[in-house]
Scaffold this motif. Structure first.
Motif, PDB file in Angstrom:
ATOM      1  N   SER A 107      -8.105   4.358   5.426  1.00 14.66           N
ATOM      2  CA  SER A 107      -7.209   4.765   4.228  1.00 14.66           C
ATOM      3  C   SER A 107      -5.902   5.291   4.623  1.00 14.66           C
ATOM      4  O   SER A 107      -5.020   5.253   3.835  1.00 14.66           O
TER       5      SER A 107
ATOM      6  N   TRP B  21       0.861  -1.126   0.023  1.00  7.96           N
ATOM      7  CA  TRP B  21      -0.018  -0.066  -0.015  1.00  7.96           C
ATOM      8  C   TRP B  21       0.731   1.328   0.042  1.00  7.96           C
ATOM      9  O   TRP B  21       0.579   2.210  -0.502  1.00  7.96           O
TER      10      TRP B  21
ATOM     11  N   SER C 275      -3.686   5.658   1.352  1.00 15.05           N
ATOM     12  CA  SER C 275      -3.744   4.449   0.290  1.00 15.05           C
ATOM     13  C   SER C 275      -4.610   4.568  -0.747  1.00 15.05           C
ATOM     14  O   SER C 275      -5.857   4.668  -0.420  1.00 15.05           O
ATOM     15  N   SER C 276      -4.305   4.704  -2.105  1.00 11.65           N
ATOM     16  CA  SER C 276      -5.236   4.776  -3.407  1.00 11.65           C
ATOM     17  C   SER C 276      -6.145   3.686  -3.085  1.00 11.65           C
ATOM     18  O   SER C 276      -7.268   3.790  -3.280  1.00 11.65           O
ATOM     19  N   GLU C 277      -5.519   2.440  -2.875  1.00  8.88           N
ATOM     20  CA  GLU C 277      -6.282   1.308  -3.114  1.00  8.88           C
ATOM     21  C   GLU C 277      -7.496   1.346  -1.977  1.00  8.88           C
ATOM     22  O   GLU C 277      -9.005   1.141  -2.230  1.00  8.88           O
TER      23      GLU C 277
ATOM     24  N   THR D  48     -13.764  -7.974  -1.240  1.00  9.92           N
ATOM     25  CA  THR D  48     -12.251  -7.740  -1.127  1.00  9.92           C
ATOM     26  C   THR D  48     -11.675  -8.998  -0.350  1.00  9.92           C
ATOM     27  O   THR D  48     -12.406  -9.785   0.347  1.00  9.92           O
TER      28      THR D  48
ATOM     29  N   THR E  10       3.846   3.140  -6.726  1.00  8.55           N
ATOM     30  CA  THR E  10       2.321   3.064  -6.277  1.00  8.55           C
ATOM     31  C   THR E  10       1.374   3.645  -7.279  1.00  8.55           C
ATOM     32  O   THR E  10       2.085   4.543  -8.287  1.00  8.55           O
ATOM     33  N   PRO E  11       0.026   3.707  -7.328  1.00  5.57           N
ATOM     34  CA  PRO E  11      -0.553   4.418  -8.340  1.00  5.57           C
ATOM     35  C   PRO E  11      -0.359   5.933  -8.317  1.00  5.57           C
ATOM     36  O   PRO E  11      -0.406   6.244  -9.566  1.00  5.57           O
TER      37      PRO E  11
ATOM     38  N   ASN F  63     -10.531   3.717  -2.080  1.00  4.67           N
ATOM     39  CA  ASN F  63     -11.446   3.715  -3.127  1.00  4.67           C
ATOM     40  C   ASN F  63     -12.277   2.304  -3.128  1.00  4.67           C
ATOM     41  O   ASN F  63     -12.676   1.888  -4.119  1.00  4.67           O
ATOM     42  N   ILE F  64     -12.359   1.857  -1.904  1.00  3.29           N
ATOM     43  CA  ILE F  64     -13.298   0.410  -1.804  1.00  3.29           C
ATOM     44  C   ILE F  64     -14.646   0.841  -1.325  1.00  3.29           C
ATOM     45  O   ILE F  64     -14.611   1.394  -0.306  1.00  3.29           O
TER      46      ILE F  64
END
Length: 865
Positions: free
Chosen positions: A703, A232, A683-685, A695, A674-675, A688-689
């Motif tokens: 986040s 992450w 954390s971008s991931e 998951t 990372t993104p 955006n969940i």
């Protein structure tokens, strides 16, 4: 034993001894007097007896110059991998030594140094000969004949064993589908570039993937908290410096790290000693005062287990509130550290997209994470939190080595992320003498010599490793989030695996995973359990089939450094396989031919034919030569030929510059993986969940790094019933469960529970007493060690001892995993160290494995007075 007041003639067995030696009392006393004279004369007095003494029953012990010397390595999963030098007589290894500088190109006796340091083995590696020739060595295929777990087996042929396995595999796949066989391979003692047991890229996963029946495990017991955190935060798990960079540190914060017991690199201690000699200050944060704290004269900060993230948050508050952060570094390289580094797609505080600084200062919840706030949680005085934060922010360069142990807790990923945030806010990432780890992978080694293709990544479902028993016991009434089911991009997404069989390869997981009593319930419901190992282990006792696997002394391979170190060590076949042992690669190749004929067999092992099961040397040589010439020489610029590598036994790389993780990102502007291309404190991931149940995590994860109260701790109301917090660190005398049966090592250390002296006094417990530890999950019996080197309220019981159950299910050996909970963190961290329990003196039986006095005398030198 005689005493000063006991006449010799009154000692036990004196008359029997007289008769056997045909001596009168007078001549016997003369002999003993002569013995004293020999000692005084240095042993030069010759005694005359009726018969000439023969020192050797069969033949004289060979001299060193008569022994063949072969360079090889240790093989276990200890945090390093060192050189072993086998000294053999014919086909027997008679002793082991280690690197002395001569076994390399341009080497000579005594050659050493920072650039090409010796790879000297520790006490575990040097004891390998006893493990190789142990009474528990598995030499023949075995089939279970008693109840599962009863330990009753019969010897069978390889044909009978493999026929049994293949018939069962086909039955399970046809009856229960492609999720019916669970892959539980791990690094164990089979880790090499060719004969590889590994959860991620091992031989078993590829075999089951090609067969079309595989449920895999995605969480790694040792370090899943930091693995997810590093991905992450940095976009990679290669976040480690090589150990020589530690010598450049001015401050070394060892957070839960005890390299005296568990290395994280081949020469860790040497470089830390160099740092100490250059004036580096050492700090250790740990519930116990470790040997590493003693060795480096470290400032010991005792901390309540599972509260590390709270203390780190308190440090961050002091740094932010006093403007001690490296703001230039933050602005340039970080995302989400403060309001100024938030991405445009994440307006501040929208949908939980918060920045780290404002969380620490209390903007969102009205609770500033001050050192005083942290102190109430972690038990560390606020002034010490302030002092450490001040030291870390002002000392350049400083290394915060966030070890894996505090991450083996409920919400352990938050500890790892909080550590990364501290490393970033002080600007110590990408700097020589600083530290970004985490996972700690350093220099890149070419790790695979066998065919590695898409089949190795085929699985039909994947779950958190420690949730297999829960899945088996509750199938089909299991929610995907309960077992950490990995998402799939097909119509099988969300399918709960119907596990009916297990393969253990290089894995003693039945002894090592959490909540063993739950595993015992689950394993009774399975139809096939295969254990592939060189030793009969506790896992093997619960198996249906035992397959004898050749040790690394009995097969051809190459040893890799373990996360740290830049070298390769050649591993020739030192001796022929003992008994009917086969390599992992041989076994899976033969199973492939039996299951799918030439199509499956040739696809699995393209360089071999069906004879590989009996003759494998040329095939293994071909794979290893191709790997060396195609990957090592071509990709890594090595100019040593394969034949020369075999001749010298080791290749030590000379790096152009010290290996510092993310140095190019900081100095050359290379984007992070990372993104955003930055260090993602947000954390971008995670930000955006929307549906967490879809998951692999299953449940919400903040986040940004946050303190989350664990489900068991010394701050919990559960302490009314179970007042002690148990931690289970790695022992020095085992590698997990490997070497537990080695008497040499058991002479040096004993499995025992450590308790603070004040707690022991309250309970009426003294050094050496036998005690029982228990909670709602199980009970273990073990001797006690009383000391001031452990903080009050905490118990320490090292992991890995081989379990030994009585008729009531009480473990008499002291395995802490009868007390652990199999509920992992959302990100997969195992909660090995999130355990409350109770302790008291007991009359229950303790069994250390064999007679205590004959194997371990350590307790004799530990006195109450």
């Amino acid at each position: 034993m005689t005493t000063r007041d006991t006449p010799m003639s009154k000692t036990p067995h004196f008359e029997e001894l007289q008769q056997r030696l045909n001596l009168s009392r007078r001549s016997f006393l003369k002999t003993t007097a002569a013995g004293a004279g020999i000692a005084a004369a240095g042993g030069l007095v010759e005694l005359k007896f009726g018969k000439e003494a023969q020192a050797f029953a069969y033949e004289p012990y060979p001299l060193d110059n008569q022994l063949e010397t072969v360079v090889t390595s240790c093989a276990h999963n200890c945090g390093s991998r060192h050189m072993l030098v086998a000294h053999k007589w014919k086909d027997v290894i008679v002793r082991l030594s280690t690197d002395d500088g001569r076994y390399q190109r341009g080497g000579h006796f005594g050659k050493d140094g920072n650039e090409e340091p010796q790879l000297r083995a520790c006490l575990r590696g040097r004891s390998y000969r006893q493990r190789l020739y142990s009474a528990e060595r598995l030499l023949y295929p075995m089939l279970r004949v008693g109840e599962r777990g009863e330990g009753k087996f019969k010897r069978v042929s390889w044909d009978e064993a493999l026929t049994f396995i293949t018939k069962k595999m086909v039955h399970l796949k046809n009856t229960y589908g492609p999720t019916s066989i669970l892959d539980q391979s791990y690094a164990g003692a089979s880790y090499g570039v060719l004969h590889k047991s590994d959860q991620i890229e091992g031989l078993l996963g590829r075999f089951l993937g090609m067969f079309g029946a595989r449920t895999s495990s995605w969480s790694v017991p040792s370090y899943q908290a930091t693995t997810t955190s590093s991905r992450w935060t940095f976009g990679t798990i290669r976040d480690g410096n090589e150990d020589d960079t530690f010598a450049e540190s001015k401050l070394m914060i060892m957070w839960g790290w005890n390299p005296a017991y568990t290395f994280h690199g081949g020469n860790t201690f040497m470089y830390l000693r160099m740092a100490k000699q250059r004036g580096c200050k050492f700090v250790i944060i740990d519930p116990q005062y470790t040997d590493s704290a003693s060795a480096y004269d470290a400032w010991w900060i005792p901390i309540k287990p599972n509260t590390d993230a709270a203390m780190m948050a308190g440090m961050a508050h002091h740094i932010f509130s006093n403007n001690l952060q490296d703001q230039e570094f933050i602005d340039k390289f970080c995302m989400g550290m403060d309001a100024g580094t938030m991405p445009k797609w994440a307006p501040d505080s929208a949908n939980g997209r918060e920045n780290f600084k404002d969380y620490i200062l209390g903007k969102y919840d009205g609770e500033p994470k001050t050192p005083e706030w942290a102190s109430r949680i972690c038990g560390v005085p606020a002034k010490d939190i302030v002092k450490l934060a001040d030291m870390y922010a002002k000392t350049k360069p400083a290394a915060l080595k966030a070890s894996w142990a505090p991450g083996r807790n409920a919400y352990g990923e938050q500890y790892s992320r909080m550590a990364a945030a501290l490393q970033a806010m002080t600007g110590n990432i990408g700097k020589l003498g600083g530290c970004a780890e985490g996972v700690g992978k350093g220099w890149h080694a070419e790790a695979v010599a066998y065919p590695y293709d898409n089949y190795a990544n085929i699985w039909f479902q994947s779950i958190k490793s420690d949730r297999w028993a829960h899945c088996v016991l509750n199938y089909p009434n299991v929610k995907r989030e309960e077992i950490g089911l990995w998402p799939r991009q097909d119509d099988t997404d969300g399918q709960i695996p119907n596990i009916k069989g297990i393969f253990w390869q290089g894995s003693d997981w039945f002894n090592q995973l959490t909540n063993i009593n739950k595993e015992i319930q689950a394993i009774k419901k399975l139809e096939l359990v295969v254990c592939m190992d060189s030793t009969i282990t506790p896992s093997g006792i619960w198996a249906d089939v035992l397959l004898p696997v050749a040790t690394h002394f009995e097969r051809h391979d190459v040893a890799l450094p373990w996360y740290k170190g830049h070298y390769y060590i050649h591993r020739p076949k030192v001796i022929e396989p003992m008994g009917e042992s086969k390599t992992d690669f041989q076994i899976f190749t033969e199973l492939a031919y039996r299951l799918g004929g030439d199509v499956f067999g040739k696809a699995y092992n393209p360089k071999a034919n069906r004879d590989y099961f009996n003759v494998n040397d040329n095939v293994d040589e071909a794979y290893l030569r191709e790997w060396w010439e195609g990957k090592v020489m071509h990709h890594q610029g090595v100019d040593m030929s394969w034949d020369d590598f075999k001749k010298y036994g080791v290749y030590k790389f000379k790096l152009d510059r010290p290996h510092v993780a993310f140095q190019d990102q900081i100095e050359k502007g290379v984007p992070f993986q990372t993104p955003s291309g930055k260090i993602e404190i947000l954390s971008s991931e995670l930000a955006n969940i929307d549906d967490w149940t879809k998951t692999k995590y299953g449940y919400h994860i903040p986040s940004i790094p946050k303190w989350i109260e664990p489900w068991e701790s010394l701050n919990s109301p559960k302490t009314k019933k179970h007042p002690f917090h148990l931690i289970s660190p790695h022992p020095r005398w085992r590698t997990h469960s490997i070497f537990n049966n080695c008497a040499w090592l058991r002479e040096t250390y004993e499995q025992e529970v450590t308790i603070n002296a004040a707690d022991a006094k309250k309970l009426g417990i003294k050094m050496g007493d036998i005690v029982e530890l228990w909670n709602d999950r199980g009970k273990v019996v073990v001797p006690v060690y009383v000391t001031e080197r452990c903080m009050p309220g905490v118990l320490v019981l090292h992991e890995g001892v081989w379990m030994d159950l009585d008729k009531n299910g009480v473990d008499r050996a002291g395995n802490p995993d009868f007390l652990t909970l199999d509920n992992p963190s959302p990100a997969g961290a195992f909660a090995y160290n999130t355990v409350l329990c109770n302790i008291q003196k007991t009359d229950l039986e303790h069994r250390p494995g064999w007679d205590k006095l004959s194997t371990s005398r350590a307790h004799i030198f530990r006195r109450d007075d």
